[in-house]
Scaffold this motif. Structure first.
Motif, PDB file in Angstrom:
ATOM      1  N   LYS A 198       0.901  -1.090   0.013  1.00 19.10           N
ATOM      2  CA  LYS A 198       0.407  -0.170  -0.219  1.00 19.10           C
ATOM      3  C   LYS A 198       0.802   1.369  -0.389  1.00 19.10           C
ATOM      4  CE  LYS A 198      -3.347  -0.239   2.914  1.00 19.10           C
ATOM      5  NZ  LYS A 198      -4.998   0.557   1.462  1.00 19.10           N
ATOM      6  N   ALA A 199       2.089   1.293   0.839  1.00 17.36           N
ATOM      7  CA  ALA A 199       2.601   2.388   0.540  1.00 17.36           C
ATOM      8  C   ALA A 199       3.191   2.476  -0.837  1.00 17.36           C
ATOM      9  CB  ALA A 199       3.766   2.676   1.987  1.00 17.36           C
TER      10      ALA A 199
ATOM     11  N   LYS B 220       0.917   4.349  -2.893  1.00 26.92           N
ATOM     12  CA  LYS B 220       0.873   5.630  -2.589  1.00 26.92           C
ATOM     13  C   LYS B 220       1.961   6.196  -3.427  1.00 26.92           C
ATOM     14  CE  LYS B 220       0.041   8.909   0.384  1.00 26.92           C
ATOM     15  NZ  LYS B 220      -1.467  10.627  -0.083  1.00 26.92           N
ATOM     16  N   LYS B 221       3.131   5.915  -3.337  1.00 28.01           N
ATOM     17  CA  LYS B 221       3.836   7.079  -3.909  1.00 28.01           C
ATOM     18  C   LYS B 221       3.566   6.438  -5.543  1.00 28.01           C
ATOM     19  CE  LYS B 221       8.708   8.578  -4.398  1.00 28.01           C
ATOM     20  NZ  LYS B 221       8.282   9.621  -3.239  1.00 28.01           N
TER      21      LYS B 221
ATOM     22  N   TYR C 142       0.470   6.113  -7.265  1.00 31.17           N
ATOM     23  CA  TYR C 142      -0.485   6.286  -7.405  1.00 31.17           C
ATOM     24  C   TYR C 142      -1.146   7.473  -7.027  1.00 31.17           C
ATOM     25  CZ  TYR C 142      -0.162   2.317 -10.395  1.00 31.17           C
ATOM     26  OH  TYR C 142       0.234   0.670 -10.715  1.00 31.17           O
ATOM     27  N   GLY C 143      -0.695   7.953  -5.502  1.00 31.73           N
ATOM     28  CA  GLY C 143      -1.591   8.906  -4.895  1.00 31.73           C
ATOM     29  C   GLY C 143      -2.468   8.586  -4.083  1.00 31.73           C
ATOM     30  N   SER C 144      -2.818   7.844  -4.381  1.00 32.30           N
ATOM     31  CA  SER C 144      -3.642   7.176  -2.678  1.00 32.30           C
ATOM     32  C   SER C 144      -3.461   5.917  -3.022  1.00 32.30           C
ATOM     33  CB  SER C 144      -5.186   7.051  -3.193  1.00 32.30           C
ATOM     34  OG  SER C 144      -5.961   6.292  -2.617  1.00 32.30           O
ATOM     35  N   ASP C 145      -3.357   5.139  -1.397  1.00 33.29           N
ATOM     36  CA  ASP C 145      -2.796   3.582  -1.186  1.00 33.29           C
ATOM     37  C   ASP C 145      -3.746   2.570  -1.355  1.00 33.29           C
ATOM     38  OD1 ASP C 145      -4.451   3.741   0.423  1.00 33.29           O
ATOM     39  OD2 ASP C 145      -2.751   4.299   2.581  1.00 33.29           O
ATOM     40  N   SER C 146      -4.924   2.994  -2.285  1.00 32.45           N
ATOM     41  CA  SER C 146      -6.453   2.107  -1.889  1.00 32.45           C
ATOM     42  C   SER C 146      -5.590   0.656  -3.342  1.00 32.45           C
ATOM     43  CB  SER C 146      -7.135   2.242  -2.233  1.00 32.45           C
ATOM     44  OG  SER C 146      -8.371   1.440  -3.324  1.00 32.45           O
TER      45      SER C 146
ATOM     46  N   TYR D 155       4.760  -0.166   6.465  1.00 28.89           N
ATOM     47  CA  TYR D 155       4.270   0.877   5.469  1.00 28.89           C
ATOM     48  C   TYR D 155       5.392   2.480   5.547  1.00 28.89           C
ATOM     49  CZ  TYR D 155       0.471   4.122   3.145  1.00 28.89           C
ATOM     50  OH  TYR D 155       0.404   5.154   3.017  1.00 28.89           O
TER      51      TYR D 155
ATOM     52  N   THR E 177       8.135   3.751   2.945  1.00 23.31           N
ATOM     53  CA  THR E 177       7.306   5.253   2.653  1.00 23.31           C
ATOM     54  C   THR E 177       9.010   6.055   2.717  1.00 23.31           C
ATOM     55  OG1 THR E 177       5.411   5.167   3.204  1.00 23.31           O
ATOM     56  CG2 THR E 177       6.819   6.997   3.386  1.00 23.31           C
TER      57      THR E 177
END
Length: 380
Positions: A166-167, A170-171, A173-177, A322, A326
């Motif tokens: 998920k981290a 996030k890096k 795509y901007g969201s960690d979903s 996470y 990051t």
């Protein structure tokens, strides 16, 4: 090649990876052929699982255990644990050659190291084998809960992989979903299965392969995934590739096949040639979660067991992967270096700092007392 050349080749390999000790374990009566490698004990006792695998050669087994044990040193260091790095491999077919007498023989070798190496469960092993080893030594973790252990560490390992992925998301795509993300999952074992359930629950689309097709098919049916042939898993048009089986799968042959944005998974030593292939991933713009960081949930779980096991605390600590991922990706970007180098540098800084502190103490006994005091399970 002469015996002398083999010997010097081995010692060159040990010097290159800076190992402290390698133990060859042979017990003809039980059929045991095993290798224990202790890489570094600066931060504490060397801890790492025992893997049972039918290696193609003794040289392949040695190569694997040296790489795995070194990875454990970095894994514990980057995770903030007071543990060193070690690993063991048993050469044999885990489907056919498991016996109580074999694992008890192995347990005696572990016990003979007097706590310098603490073993645990790895590929090809179960709680049952850990219980047999425990019959001969207290320096074993991952034993059944009814014996005071934490049981199978796979759920905590898988949760750490899930959070580390998920981290990365996030890096990228901007969201960690993970909702809607297409994930190629290589492997359908314990860690892979627990990860797949987390990812599927969040709405990810899984493509699953395993050398044992029945395992992959069963998992795919459970999580609504798609079964893929092992040879096709690398070239899928997906967002994320999750290597969750054996190592060396990022290599000269597979790198040109990847179409993903992220590689993040539970397997150890996935970079066949660490510096070469780590740089190639950076050059291709693929975000890479260093394997020994993202799969550190297992050792985090074991560390929790050594201090008095609490699964909720173990899961919480594994969730911190996470933040660690990051930090590594940020440092990698700032320094313009591959993620594995960023992670290695941060881990080495901690080992070096602790090593300097140790040099201030006048005796090894005093150092051992400080490091050993947290391991309640081993206090007589």
């Amino acid at each position: 090649m002469t015996d002398t050349n083999i010997k010097f080749s081995l010692f060159n390999e040990l010097a290159d990876k800076e190992h402290e000790q390698v133990v060859i374990c042979s017990d003809p009566e039980s059929g045991l052929k095993a290798i224990i490698a202790i890489h570094n004990t600066t931060l504490g006792p060397a801890l790492g699982g025992t893997r049972m695998w039918n290696y193609e050669s003794e040289a392949a087994a040695m190569k694997d255990v040296l790489r795995l044990s070194r990875g454990m040193t970095y894994k514990s260091a980057i995770s903030g644990l007071n543990l060193g790095g070690g690993k063991a491999v048993i050469i044999g077919d885990a489907q056919k050659e498991k016996t109580e007498v074999l694992f008890r023989a192995f347990g005696r070798f572990v016990d003979g190291l007097g706590g310098r190496y603490i073993t645990a469960e790895d590929v090809g092993m179960t709680e049952k084998e850990m219980e047999w080893i425990y019959s001969e030594t207290k320096y074993v973790t991952g034993i059944p809960k009814e014996l005071g252990g934490s049981g199978n560490p796979s759920p905590v390992t898988a949760y750490g992989v899930y959070m580390g992925m998920k981290a990365c998301v996030k890096k990228a795509y901007g969201s960690d979903s993970l909702e809607g993300k297409r994930i190629a999952l290589q492997g359908a074992g314990n860690v892979a299965s627990h990860f797949a359930r987390h990812a599927a629950k969040e709405g990810a689309k899984l493509f699953i392969s395993d050398i044992y097709e029945d395992k992959a098919k069963s998992l795919a049916e459970e999580v609504g995934g798609e079964l893929v042939a092992p040879e096709d898993i690398y070239g899928l048009d997906v967002d994320i590739f999750n290597p969750c089986a054996l190592g060396g799968v990022i290599n000269d042959e597979t790198l040109d096949q990847f179409k993903c944005d992220i590689i993040a998974g539970g397997a150890n030593n996935v970079l066949d040639q660490e510096d070469k292939h780590g740089q190639m991933l950076l050059d291709k713009g693929i975000i890479y979660a260093p394997d020994y960081v993202i799969n550190a949930g297992g050792v985090i779980n074991i560390a929790s067991e050594l201090e008095g096991y609490n699964q909720e605390r173990a899961l919480q600590n594994a969730g911190n992967i996470y933040n660690t991922i990051t930090d590594i990706l940020t440092y990698s970007e700032e320094q313009g270096i591959p993620a594995h180098q960023a992670s290695n540098t941060l881990a080495e800084k901690r080992i070096e700092a602790v090593g300097k502190i140790q040099n201030k103490y006048s005796s090894n006994a005093e150092i051992s007392g400080r490091l050993g005091s947290v391991y309640k399970r081993f206090v007589d």
